[in-house]
Design a protein around this motif. Structure first.
Motif, short mmCIF file in Angstrom:
data_model
loop_
_atom_site.label_atom_id
_atom_site.label_comp_id
_atom_site.label_asym_id
_atom_site.label_seq_id
_atom_site.Cartn_x
_atom_site.Cartn_y
_atom_site.Cartn_z
N ALA A 63 -8.43 -7.51 3.46
CA ALA A 63 -8.98 -8.71 2.82
C ALA A 63 -9.60 -8.32 1.49
O ALA A 63 -9.81 -7.15 1.19
N ALA A 64 -9.92 -9.36 0.71
CA ALA A 64 -10.57 -9.17 -0.59
C ALA A 64 -11.91 -9.88 -0.58
O ALA A 64 -12.03 -10.99 -0.04
N LEU A 68 -12.52 -14.33 5.19
CA LEU A 68 -12.24 -13.94 3.81
C LEU A 68 -10.75 -14.11 3.57
O LEU A 68 -9.95 -14.07 4.51
N PRO A 69 -10.33 -14.28 2.32
CA PRO A 69 -8.89 -14.29 2.05
C PRO A 69 -8.31 -12.93 2.45
O PRO A 69 -8.80 -11.89 2.02
N GLY A 70 -7.31 -12.97 3.29
CA GLY A 70 -6.69 -11.73 3.77
C GLY A 70 -5.96 -11.98 5.07
O GLY A 70 -5.83 -13.12 5.52
N GLY A 71 -5.48 -10.91 5.67
CA GLY A 71 -4.75 -11.06 6.92
C GLY A 71 -4.09 -9.77 7.34
O GLY A 71 -4.49 -8.68 6.93
N THR A 72 -3.05 -9.89 8.14
CA THR A 72 -2.35 -8.76 8.71
C THR A 72 -1.55 -8.02 7.64
O THR A 72 -0.91 -8.65 6.80
N VAL A 73 -1.58 -6.71 7.70
CA VAL A 73 -0.79 -5.88 6.80
C VAL A 73 0.63 -5.79 7.36
O VAL A 73 0.80 -5.49 8.54
N GLY A 74 1.60 -6.04 6.52
CA GLY A 74 3.00 -5.96 6.93
C GLY A 74 3.49 -4.52 6.93
O GLY A 74 4.42 -4.16 6.20
N GLN A 76 -1.80 -3.61 -0.81
CA GLN A 76 -0.74 -4.59 -1.11
C GLN A 76 -0.88 -5.82 -0.23
O GLN A 76 -0.69 -6.95 -0.68
N GLY A 77 -1.23 -5.61 1.05
CA GLY A 77 -1.40 -6.72 1.97
C GLY A 77 -2.54 -7.64 1.55
O GLY A 77 -2.42 -8.87 1.60
N ALA A 78 -3.65 -7.06 1.13
CA ALA A 78 -4.79 -7.88 0.69
C ALA A 78 -4.42 -8.70 -0.53
O ALA A 78 -4.76 -9.89 -0.62
N TYR A 85 -11.41 -4.82 0.29
CA TYR A 85 -11.33 -4.41 -1.11
C TYR A 85 -12.20 -5.32 -1.99
O TYR A 85 -12.42 -6.49 -1.67
N ASP A 86 -12.63 -4.76 -3.11
CA ASP A 86 -13.39 -5.52 -4.08
C ASP A 86 -12.45 -6.42 -4.87
O ASP A 86 -11.58 -5.93 -5.60
#
Length: 164
Positions: free
Chosen positions: A21-22, A44-50, A59-61, A97-98
């Protein structure tokens, strides 16, 4: 070891999920949170990493942020990594991540992914535990501490500092 033996070995290894997430803030230090339509608390905006497709947590975030809120923003440093246990699922390694401090006009550009999100808002640090319960809220607070203190990233287990 044959290819079949190696595949069997890999299939027998423990599983862990990955999410990222970010953390976006405004000029007053408030945190951007989103309201999913599939759970009873904010996120938070984000989710599962592919990861099966070769995607990295960073990259996922960025992908999830672009999909969920319509902002494709280069991410800053890793603020926290959290090993989070759960019931009925494998552990999740959550990367935070920031996303940086966004200018006010950037918030006007937010376009929600209507299939998953109901709304967004900015919350004060003191509101984080009420909106982001459990390890997620603790993870965000640890990340804000990293931003305030200039250190990092925070190594967490279930949102709390990792210990031996």
């Amino acid at each position: 070891m044959t290819t079949t033996d190696y595949a069997t070995y890999i299939a027998g290894l423990p599983r862990v999920l990955a999410a990222s997430a970010a953390l976006f803030r405004d000029t007053r230090g408030r945190v951007l949170v989103v309201e999913p339509n599939y759970r009873d608390h904010w996120a938070l905006p984000g989710g599962t990493v592919g990861s099966d497709a070769g995607e990295t947590p960073r990259q996922g975030a960025r992908r999830e942020t672009a999909e969920e809120i319509g902002l494709d923003v280069p991410l800053g440093p890793l603020l926290a990594v959290d090993w989070s246990h759960g019931t009925g699922r494998p552990p999740i390694v959550a990367y935070l991540y920031d996303g940086g401090v966004l200018a006010e006009e950037r918030f006007a550009e937010i376009r929600l992914q209507e299939e998953e999100l109901l709304s967004w808002k900015l919350i004060e640090r003191s509101e984080v535990p009420a909106h982001l319960p459990g390890s997620l809220g603790l993870r965000v607070l640890a990340a804000l501490d990293v931003l305030d203190g200039g250190g990092g990233p925070a190594e967490l287990e279930n949102g709390r500092p990792a210990t031996d």
